[in-house]
Design a protein around this motif. Sequence first.
Motif, PDB file in Angstrom:
ATOM      1  N   PHE A  25       0.804  -1.220   0.000  1.00  0.00           N
ATOM      2  CA  PHE A  25       0.000   0.000   0.000  1.00  0.00           C
ATOM      3  C   PHE A  25       0.841   1.275   0.000  1.00  0.00           C
ATOM      4  O   PHE A  25       0.464   2.270  -0.610  1.00  0.00           O
ATOM      5  CB  PHE A  25      -0.947   0.007   1.203  1.00  0.00           C
ATOM      6  N   LEU A  26       1.978   1.260   0.713  1.00  0.00           N
ATOM      7  CA  LEU A  26       2.731   2.499   0.898  1.00  0.00           C
ATOM      8  C   LEU A  26       4.194   2.393   0.490  1.00  0.00           C
ATOM      9  O   LEU A  26       4.950   3.358   0.666  1.00  0.00           O
ATOM     10  CB  LEU A  26       2.642   2.939   2.376  1.00  0.00           C
ATOM     11  N   LYS A  27       4.590   1.225  -0.035  1.00  0.00           N
ATOM     12  CA  LYS A  27       5.983   1.011  -0.449  1.00  0.00           C
ATOM     13  C   LYS A  27       6.964   1.242   0.699  1.00  0.00           C
ATOM     14  O   LYS A  27       8.089   1.709   0.501  1.00  0.00           O
ATOM     15  CB  LYS A  27       6.355   1.931  -1.630  1.00  0.00           C
ATOM     16  N   GLN A  28       6.524   0.914   1.924  1.00  0.00           N
ATOM     17  CA  GLN A  28       7.369   1.074   3.106  1.00  0.00           C
ATOM     18  C   GLN A  28       7.875  -0.288   3.565  1.00  0.00           C
ATOM     19  O   GLN A  28       7.118  -1.255   3.621  1.00  0.00           O
ATOM     20  CB  GLN A  28       6.596   1.729   4.250  1.00  0.00           C
ATOM     21  N   THR A  29       9.150  -0.349   3.912  1.00  0.00           N
ATOM     22  CA  THR A  29       9.738  -1.584   4.421  1.00  0.00           C
ATOM     23  C   THR A  29      10.173  -1.442   5.880  1.00  0.00           C
ATOM     24  O   THR A  29      10.707  -2.379   6.459  1.00  0.00           O
ATOM     25  CB  THR A  29      10.961  -1.991   3.573  1.00  0.00           C
ATOM     26  N   GLN A  30       9.928  -0.279   6.444  1.00  0.00           N
ATOM     27  CA  GLN A  30      10.336  -0.015   7.819  1.00  0.00           C
ATOM     28  C   GLN A  30       9.243   0.764   8.541  1.00  0.00           C
ATOM     29  O   GLN A  30       8.609   1.646   7.951  1.00  0.00           O
ATOM     30  CB  GLN A  30      11.646   0.776   7.836  1.00  0.00           C
ATOM     31  N   ALA A  31       9.023   0.432   9.802  1.00  0.00           N
ATOM     32  CA  ALA A  31       7.987   1.092  10.589  1.00  0.00           C
ATOM     33  C   ALA A  31       8.294   2.582  10.753  1.00  0.00           C
ATOM     34  O   ALA A  31       9.467   2.989  10.824  1.00  0.00           O
ATOM     35  CB  ALA A  31       7.855   0.438  11.959  1.00  0.00           C
ATOM     36  N   ALA A  32       7.253   3.380  10.807  1.00  0.00           N
ATOM     37  CA  ALA A  32       7.410   4.833  10.960  1.00  0.00           C
ATOM     38  C   ALA A  32       8.059   5.196  12.287  1.00  0.00           C
ATOM     39  O   ALA A  32       8.752   6.220  12.390  1.00  0.00           O
ATOM     40  CB  ALA A  32       6.046   5.515  10.845  1.00  0.00           C
ATOM     41  N   ASN A  33       7.847   4.375  13.306  1.00  0.00           N
ATOM     42  CA  ASN A  33       8.416   4.615  14.633  1.00  0.00           C
ATOM     43  C   ASN A  33       8.658   3.273  15.317  1.00  0.00           C
ATOM     44  O   ASN A  33       7.996   2.283  15.004  1.00  0.00           O
ATOM     45  CB  ASN A  33       7.455   5.406  15.536  1.00  0.00           C
ATOM     46  N   THR A  34       9.572   3.248  16.254  1.00  0.00           N
ATOM     47  CA  THR A  34       9.601   2.140  17.196  1.00  0.00           C
ATOM     48  C   THR A  34       8.621   2.472  18.320  1.00  0.00           C
ATOM     49  O   THR A  34       8.237   3.643  18.490  1.00  0.00           O
ATOM     50  CB  THR A  34      11.000   1.925  17.796  1.00  0.00           C
ATOM     51  N   ALA A  35       8.226   1.477  19.075  1.00  0.00           N
ATOM     52  CA  ALA A  35       7.315   1.713  20.199  1.00  0.00           C
ATOM     53  C   ALA A  35       7.942   2.667  21.211  1.00  0.00           C
ATOM     54  O   ALA A  35       7.278   3.565  21.746  1.00  0.00           O
ATOM     55  CB  ALA A  35       6.947   0.389  20.861  1.00  0.00           C
ATOM     56  N   GLU A  36       9.227   2.478  21.470  1.00  0.00           N
ATOM     57  CA  GLU A  36       9.918   3.322  22.447  1.00  0.00           C
ATOM     58  C   GLU A  36       9.958   4.777  21.986  1.00  0.00           C
ATOM     59  O   GLU A  36       9.690   5.698  22.776  1.00  0.00           O
ATOM     60  CB  GLU A  36      11.340   2.799  22.668  1.00  0.00           C
ATOM     61  N   GLU A  37      10.289   4.980  20.714  1.00  0.00           N
ATOM     62  CA  GLU A  37      10.302   6.344  20.168  1.00  0.00           C
ATOM     63  C   GLU A  37       8.921   6.977  20.276  1.00  0.00           C
ATOM     64  O   GLU A  37       8.781   8.135  20.693  1.00  0.00           O
ATOM     65  CB  GLU A  37      10.721   6.315  18.697  1.00  0.00           C
ATOM     66  N   PHE A  38       7.917   6.234  19.891  1.00  0.00           N
ATOM     67  CA  PHE A  38       6.552   6.745  19.893  1.00  0.00           C
ATOM     68  C   PHE A  38       6.144   7.219  21.280  1.00  0.00           C
ATOM     69  O   PHE A  38       5.665   8.348  21.454  1.00  0.00           O
ATOM     70  CB  PHE A  38       5.608   5.649  19.402  1.00  0.00           C
ATOM     71  N   LEU A  39       6.360   6.392  22.283  1.00  0.00           N
ATOM     72  CA  LEU A  39       5.970   6.767  23.640  1.00  0.00           C
ATOM     73  C   LEU A  39       6.765   7.972  24.141  1.00  0.00           C
ATOM     74  O   LEU A  39       6.239   8.784  24.914  1.00  0.00           O
ATOM     75  CB  LEU A  39       6.149   5.581  24.587  1.00  0.00           C
ATOM     76  N   SER A  40       8.000   8.104  23.684  1.00  0.00           N
ATOM     77  CA  SER A  40       8.830   9.218  24.154  1.00  0.00           C
ATOM     78  C   SER A  40       8.264  10.570  23.731  1.00  0.00           C
ATOM     79  O   SER A  40       8.442  11.574  24.425  1.00  0.00           O
ATOM     80  CB  SER A  40      10.264   9.074  23.636  1.00  0.00           C
ATOM     81  N   TYR A  41       7.562  10.624  22.601  1.00  0.00           N
ATOM     82  CA  TYR A  41       6.993  11.885  22.129  1.00  0.00           C
ATOM     83  C   TYR A  41       5.913  12.411  23.079  1.00  0.00           C
ATOM     84  O   TYR A  41       5.647  13.610  23.121  1.00  0.00           O
ATOM     85  CB  TYR A  41       6.389  11.722  20.733  1.00  0.00           C
ATOM     86  N   PHE A  42       5.276  11.502  23.823  1.00  0.00           N
ATOM     87  CA  PHE A  42       4.133  11.866  24.675  1.00  0.00           C
ATOM     88  C   PHE A  42       4.553  12.141  26.122  1.00  0.00           C
ATOM     89  O   PHE A  42       3.698  12.290  26.990  1.00  0.00           O
ATOM     90  CB  PHE A  42       3.097  10.740  24.661  1.00  0.00           C
ATOM     91  N   ARG A  43       5.865  12.200  26.350  1.00  0.00           N
ATOM     92  CA  ARG A  43       6.358  12.282  27.723  1.00  0.00           C
ATOM     93  C   ARG A  43       5.740  13.444  28.500  1.00  0.00           C
ATOM     94  O   ARG A  43       5.442  13.333  29.686  1.00  0.00           O
ATOM     95  CB  ARG A  43       7.889  12.404  27.708  1.00  0.00           C
ATOM     96  N   ASP A  44       5.522  14.563  27.846  1.00  0.00           N
ATOM     97  CA  ASP A  44       4.976  15.752  28.526  1.00  0.00           C
ATOM     98  C   ASP A  44       3.513  16.009  28.161  1.00  0.00           C
ATOM     99  O   ASP A  44       3.007  17.116  28.382  1.00  0.00           O
ATOM    100  CB  ASP A  44       5.819  16.984  28.171  1.00  0.00           C
ATOM    101  N   SER A  45       2.844  14.984  27.615  1.00  0.00           N
ATOM    102  CA  SER A  45       1.444  15.126  27.211  1.00  0.00           C
ATOM    103  C   SER A  45       0.646  13.944  27.739  1.00  0.00           C
ATOM    104  O   SER A  45       0.569  12.894  27.076  1.00  0.00           O
ATOM    105  CB  SER A  45       1.323  15.186  25.674  1.00  0.00           C
ATOM    106  N   PRO A  46       0.055  14.042  28.937  1.00  0.00           N
ATOM    107  CA  PRO A  46      -0.752  12.927  29.460  1.00  0.00           C
ATOM    108  C   PRO A  46      -1.791  12.493  28.431  1.00  0.00           C
ATOM    109  O   PRO A  46      -2.575  13.308  27.938  1.00  0.00           O
ATOM    110  CB  PRO A  46      -1.404  13.523  30.712  1.00  0.00           C
ATOM    111  N   THR A  47      -1.765  11.216  28.091  1.00  0.00           N
ATOM    112  CA  THR A  47      -2.491  10.714  26.932  1.00  0.00           C
ATOM    113  C   THR A  47      -3.335   9.506  27.292  1.00  0.00           C
ATOM    114  O   THR A  47      -2.995   8.733  28.186  1.00  0.00           O
ATOM    115  CB  THR A  47      -1.471  10.337  25.820  1.00  0.00           C
ATOM    116  N   LEU A  48      -4.450   9.341  26.571  1.00  0.00           N
ATOM    117  CA  LEU A  48      -5.256   8.130  26.685  1.00  0.00           C
ATOM    118  C   LEU A  48      -4.835   7.188  25.557  1.00  0.00           C
ATOM    119  O   LEU A  48      -5.109   7.450  24.387  1.00  0.00           O
ATOM    120  CB  LEU A  48      -6.751   8.444  26.571  1.00  0.00           C
ATOM    121  N   PHE A  49      -4.126   6.118  25.903  1.00  0.00           N
ATOM    122  CA  PHE A  49      -3.688   5.132  24.925  1.00  0.00           C
ATOM    123  C   PHE A  49      -4.719   3.999  24.850  1.00  0.00           C
ATOM    124  O   PHE A  49      -4.998   3.337  25.851  1.00  0.00           O
ATOM    125  CB  PHE A  49      -2.322   4.567  25.292  1.00  0.00           C
ATOM    126  N   THR A  50      -5.264   3.801  23.649  1.00  0.00           N
ATOM    127  CA  THR A  50      -6.317   2.807  23.471  1.00  0.00           C
ATOM    128  C   THR A  50      -5.729   1.439  23.123  1.00  0.00           C
ATOM    129  O   THR A  50      -4.871   1.332  22.253  1.00  0.00           O
ATOM    130  CB  THR A  50      -7.293   3.247  22.365  1.00  0.00           C
TER     131      THR A  50
END
Length: 403
Positions: free
Chosen positions: A231-256
């Motif tokens: 669908f997107l010609k991507q072979t690598q994930a846009a983020n790792t899980a660790e990177e993704f969570l790090s972006y929200f460090r100062d933004s209390p978030t509801l993770f579904t």
Amino acid sequence: MQILLSDTLFSNGVILRDHGIVFDKTIIEVSPNDELRSRYGEQCTELGEGSVLVPGLINSHVHLEFSANRSTLTYGEFMPWLSSVIAARDELINECDESCTSKAINTMLTNGITAFGAVSSYGFDLEPCFKAPQKVVFFNELIGSDPQMADALYSNFQERLFASQELKRDGFYPSIAIHSPYSVHRILIQKALKYAREKHLRVTAHFMESPAEREWLGSNSGAFAPFFQNFLKQTQAANTAEEFLSYFRDSPTLFTHAVQASDKELSAIAEGNHTIIHCPISNRLLGNGVLDLKSLEENTIRFVCGTDGLSSNYALDLFEEMKVALFIHPNEDLLSLAQQLWQSVTAHAAEALQLNCGKIAPTFDADFLVMRVSYPINDQLPIHLITQPHTIESIYINGDKIQ
């Protein structure tokens, strides 16, 4: 000002027999019935035997734009379901006009849901959500992992977000949703979260819903690999899980979901003071597994409940969601779990969504249900309200009788 005298009041984990409430837009007082009768006399409305006052329910996560679905989509596993969503997306969205969306909103109201968090992918549900009688946290969703399309995708997101911010009413809160770690480029995530912090907007995101997501984010392999390649010609994930969570460090978030989250990821969620939204029916229909409540407890992570949308559920009913949760977590103490589930759709949900409701207590908004039960009331009422037949006789929002 109104006074209702009930057989039982159940709020914030406490059962009070023969108690009533004094309220206008907010709860003014909670006191024994005899005290209220002596002070207010004929101003009191007697609700009678079997009446139970409970806070209005809060659905923390719902997608309304797919409310036309009944049997179109494929259940059982996540990837076949996702493929069916993509194939039928235009058809389902075109079938769900404002009338369809309003019907879903009214169904939630009839089921005792007096506030909800709506995740909006296209903005087609904006007008019905704005006109809804309930409190609405309107999460404008950002999606797009292709860096070459970043500007266009963010522009579309901004257009929808700004449109929701132009609408003003008490109880309507424009907010931001980041779709998921695999579907949103880091540049877009960081830009949206910066805006959310500046404007003090609420934030939600899907996280670790499926085994496919687990494999893709962890090793760029698994069922998502051919999907992104085709669908997107991507072979690598846009983020790792660790990177993704790090972006929200100062933004209390509801993770579904977080069904597939690791101990390390749960630790990061706990450190960020985030909340997990538990959608048990959706998780079962899409074959994603069961949320580990014991791990949440060990990490001191609060969970709340949501129905998800009719694309991955058969009802928008938190009573049904709580009932299913009671049975898919067989190792939890039954009464303790029932109490947690009630908190997850009232007090804890209100706190996570930053709403002044979820409790029948002074200064809180007068959002509550008058229920009627036909069985003897005892200390196992939290279980019985979930499992036994009941009637919702009246629904109040901000002190107004809505139904």
